[in-house]
Write a protein that holds these residues in place. Structure first.
Motif, mmCIF file in Angstrom:
data_model
loop_
_atom_site.group_PDB
_atom_site.id
_atom_site.type_symbol
_atom_site.label_atom_id
_atom_site.label_comp_id
_atom_site.label_asym_id
_atom_site.label_seq_id
_atom_site.Cartn_x
_atom_site.Cartn_y
_atom_site.Cartn_z
ATOM 1 N N THR A 281 -3.099 1.290 -4.697
ATOM 2 C CA THR A 281 -2.917 0.123 -5.566
ATOM 3 C C THR A 281 -2.053 -0.935 -4.906
ATOM 4 O OG1 THR A 281 -3.105 1.550 -7.515
ATOM 5 C CG2 THR A 281 -2.127 -0.643 -7.834
ATOM 6 N N ILE A 282 -0.981 -0.468 -4.232
ATOM 7 C CA ILE A 282 -0.059 -1.404 -3.584
ATOM 8 C C ILE A 282 -0.745 -2.138 -2.444
ATOM 9 C CG2 ILE A 282 2.066 -1.551 -2.218
ATOM 10 C CD1 ILE A 282 3.137 0.794 -3.871
ATOM 11 N N SER A 283 -1.558 -1.408 -1.652
ATOM 12 C CA SER A 283 -2.184 -2.011 -0.479
ATOM 13 C C SER A 283 -3.169 -3.101 -0.846
ATOM 14 C CB SER A 283 -2.889 -0.926 0.350
ATOM 15 O OG SER A 283 -3.934 -0.330 -0.403
ATOM 16 N N GLU A 284 -3.718 -3.046 -2.083
ATOM 17 C CA GLU A 284 -4.653 -4.083 -2.511
ATOM 18 C C GLU A 284 -3.957 -5.419 -2.747
ATOM 19 O OE1 GLU A 284 -6.520 -2.476 -5.934
ATOM 20 O OE2 GLU A 284 -7.854 -1.116 -4.815
ATOM 21 N N LYS A 285 -2.634 -5.354 -2.987
ATOM 22 C CA LYS A 285 -1.880 -6.565 -3.300
ATOM 23 C C LYS A 285 -1.207 -7.170 -2.064
ATOM 24 C CE LYS A 285 -0.765 -4.685 -7.860
ATOM 25 N NZ LYS A 285 0.342 -4.297 -8.787
ATOM 26 N N LEU A 286 -1.250 -6.459 -0.916
ATOM 27 C CA LEU A 286 -0.546 -6.911 0.285
ATOM 28 C C LEU A 286 -1.538 -7.206 1.400
ATOM 29 C CD1 LEU A 286 2.362 -4.280 0.363
ATOM 30 C CD2 LEU A 286 2.419 -6.588 -0.627
ATOM 31 N N PRO A 288 -2.710 -6.961 5.409
ATOM 32 C CA PRO A 288 -2.591 -5.848 6.361
ATOM 33 C C PRO A 288 -1.254 -5.842 7.104
ATOM 34 C CG PRO A 288 -4.774 -6.814 6.494
ATOM 35 C CD PRO A 288 -3.982 -7.694 5.568
ATOM 36 N N THR A 289 -0.768 -7.019 7.467
ATOM 37 C CA THR A 289 0.516 -7.080 8.180
ATOM 38 C C THR A 289 1.640 -6.578 7.301
ATOM 39 O OG1 THR A 289 -0.258 -8.971 9.476
ATOM 40 C CG2 THR A 289 2.119 -8.589 9.401
ATOM 41 N N ALA A 293 4.072 -3.267 7.916
ATOM 42 C CA ALA A 293 5.531 -3.429 7.910
ATOM 43 C C ALA A 293 6.162 -2.528 6.861
ATOM 44 C CB ALA A 293 5.895 -4.893 7.659
ATOM 45 N N LEU A 294 5.536 -2.431 5.669
ATOM 46 C CA LEU A 294 6.051 -1.564 4.605
ATOM 47 C C LEU A 294 6.087 -0.109 5.048
ATOM 48 C CD1 LEU A 294 6.737 -0.940 1.580
ATOM 49 C CD2 LEU A 294 4.270 -0.801 1.187
ATOM 50 N N LEU A 295 4.966 0.393 5.564
ATOM 51 C CA LEU A 295 4.920 1.802 5.982
ATOM 52 C C LEU A 295 5.881 2.076 7.136
ATOM 53 C CD1 LEU A 295 1.076 2.585 5.787
ATOM 54 C CD2 LEU A 295 2.885 3.274 4.186
ATOM 55 N N GLY A 360 13.310 -8.861 -2.596
ATOM 56 C CA GLY A 360 12.089 -9.296 -3.258
ATOM 57 C C GLY A 360 10.837 -8.714 -2.641
ATOM 58 N N LEU A 361 10.942 -7.516 -2.054
ATOM 59 C CA LEU A 361 9.807 -6.893 -1.392
ATOM 60 C C LEU A 361 9.297 -5.709 -2.204
ATOM 61 C CD1 LEU A 361 11.163 -6.896 2.289
ATOM 62 C CD2 LEU A 361 9.621 -8.550 1.218
ATOM 63 N N THR A 362 8.086 -5.274 -1.878
ATOM 64 C CA THR A 362 7.453 -4.149 -2.558
ATOM 65 C C THR A 362 8.106 -2.844 -2.139
ATOM 66 O OG1 THR A 362 5.368 -5.354 -2.571
ATOM 67 C CG2 THR A 362 5.255 -2.979 -2.976
ATOM 68 N N THR A 363 8.218 -1.890 -3.050
ATOM 69 C CA THR A 363 8.801 -0.579 -2.759
ATOM 70 C C THR A 363 7.790 0.517 -3.048
ATOM 71 O OG1 THR A 363 9.707 -0.337 -4.998
ATOM 72 C CG2 THR A 363 11.099 -1.419 -3.335
ATOM 73 N N VAL A 364 8.031 1.690 -2.424
ATOM 74 C CA VAL A 364 7.192 2.864 -2.644
ATOM 75 C C VAL A 364 8.091 4.077 -2.778
ATOM 76 C CG1 VAL A 364 5.210 1.923 -1.376
ATOM 77 C CG2 VAL A 364 6.934 3.264 -0.161
#
Length: 457
Positions: A281-286, A288-289, A293-295, A360-364
């Motif tokens: 779900t998260i990857s659909e909103k971000l 590829p770069t 960076a998140l992973l 202000g970044l996405t978290t997992v």
């Protein structure tokens, strides 16, 4: 020194002896020419003309290369004829001042001393037999004392010259040897220092410029540069390989003589699987770069903690990771290290998430499952593409446990809990039916380590 000795032999000693022989031949020829005219053969024996002998001694200097110091005449009975014998007092003065003074004071005594035949410096004694004619009986003997002062002086000058040549040659040889030794030793010393830096891990070092000559030292320097280049490439390969496989596996692969020698072996391992929850779900909103960076930021935490606890990040599978303890190197407390590592990953992951929220970044979050048991470890794949990993039921169960864990949870099997029960606080979960298992599997959710709770209290 040998060369100088041979030089002295052929340029000094042998010419000196040749001059002495030439002097003897000239003196003998002079005597045989002049003296027989002064011999008078009578019934009572041979009589010598004393004036002839005196003239021979006095005028010998006119013949080049001959100076007669004295001439002693002996008759056929071996008696010295003092009257006919003659001495050049001036030449004797040059040879022996004491004999010259004695000759002035007591001529007979001086003749007797000369007749004794004692060797005098500067005089070479030349005995000549006298005969009335060719093939005739001997009528006496003439002993000539030939002066060798001029010849000896020339010999001395030649020896002094050769001595100076020897000293200069030795001096030049020493200076040349020191220069050659410095020219050879200094580059070798510099290379030795450079090798010491290579031994310490500095592969950027190159051979000194002074050693880059067109000789054996230059060949050695070029070989050294090629060696450091090869070591640098090997170290770069080691570093690059260590980023794609774990450091322990990279070291094992590079140390093996046979590239395919990491064959299967049964080991007791602890296996940790973790997965990013809600990643699809998260990857659909971000972009590829942003996904990469998140992973990478979260996986930095994983790699850091697994390495700190002596484990190996065996592989990344998309948004999941597989970590092992006990292969390729043994781990005495594999279960404990894996569980404590998982707790620290969750704690550090939570801290990272808080920091990303502020930015202000996405978290997992991670779901983690851990199991331990016997597994086969080794190279799997084909000859052209290999991967070092572990396989077996213990590995499969760890992956099944991870699939049951929610974000922030650490689930372990009963065998793992039995090993770490004294070190952690855990609560049992209801047994679950897992794929590939006949009976439900007992699960434990590890909350925290007892040491961490004590520190917090």
């Amino acid at each position: 020194m040998l060369a100088t000795g041979l030089l002295a032999l052929f340029t000094v000693i042998l010419p000196w002896r040749a001059k002495l022989k030439a002097q003897e031949r000239t003196a003998t020829a002079l005597v045989k020419t002049a003296l027989p005219l002064g011999i008078d053969l009578r019934a009572d024996g041979a009589h010598f003309d004393a004036t002839r002998v005196h003239a021979l001694v006095a005028n010998s200097g006119r013949v080049q290369g001959i100076e007669v110091v004295y001439a002693l005449l002996w008759d056929d009975k071996g008696h010295l004829d003092s009257a006919a014998s003659s001495v050049n007092a001036q030449l004797l003065q040059h040879v022996s001042e004491a004999l010259a003074q004695l000759y002035v004071r007591d001529r007979p005594r001086a003749l007797e001393l000369l007749a004794l035949g004692r060797k005098q410096p500067g005089i070479r004694r030349l005995p000549i037999k006298l005969a009335a004619g060719e093939g005739q009986a001997t009528i006496g003997r003439l002993d000539l004392g030939l002066s060798t002062i001029a010849i000896d002086a020339e010999l001395q000058r030649s020896l002094m010259r050769d001595g100076v040549v020897l000293l200069l040659t030795l001096l030049l040889a020493i200076v040349g040897a020191l220069w050659m030794a410095q020219r050879i030793a200094q580059p070798l010393t510099d290379l030795s220092l450079a090798m010491g830096r290579v031994r310490e891990g500095d592969f950027e070092v190159i051979a000194p410029l002074e050693a880059r000559t067109n000789d054996e030292i230059g060949d050695l320097s070029r070989a050294f540069d090629e060696m450091t280049l090869g070591l640098k490439d090997r170290e770069r390969l080691r570093g690059t390989l260590g980023r794609y496989v774990s450091g322990d596996v990279a070291e094992r692969i590079l140390s093996e003589e046979d590239d395919l020698s990491l064959r299967g072996e049964v080991r007791h391992v602890a296996v940790l699987f973790l997965d990013v929850r809600g990643f699809t779900t998260i990857s659909e909103k971000l972009t590829p770069t942003e996904v990469v960076a998140l992973l990478n930021e979260y996986f930095d935490v994983v790699v850091d903690r697994v390495t700190a606890h002596g484990g190996t990040v065996n592989k990344f599978i998309g948004d999941a990771a597989m970590c092992i303890w006990g292969a390729p190197k043994p781990a005495p407390e594999a279960e404990r290290a894996a569980v404590l590592c998982a707790l620290e990953i969750q704690a550090r992951g939570a801290q990272l998430s808080s920091d990303r929220v502020r930015r202000g970044l996405t978290t997992v979050g991670f779901g983690i499952g851990i199991n331990a048991g016997e597994a086969v470890a080794g190279n799997l794949g084909a000859a052209r593409r290999l991967e070092y990993t572990v396989i077996g039921d213990a590995v499969n169960l760890a992956q099944r446990l991870e699939s049951q864990a929610r974000a922030g949870e650490v689930l372990v099997s009963q065998p793992v809990y039995d090993k770490v029960a004294r070190d952690v606080e855990a609560v049992p979960r209801d047994p679950v039916k897992l794929k590939g298992k006949t009976h439900p599997v007992q699960l434990w959710e590890v909350k925290r380590s007892k040491a961490a709770r004590t520190e917090a209290a």
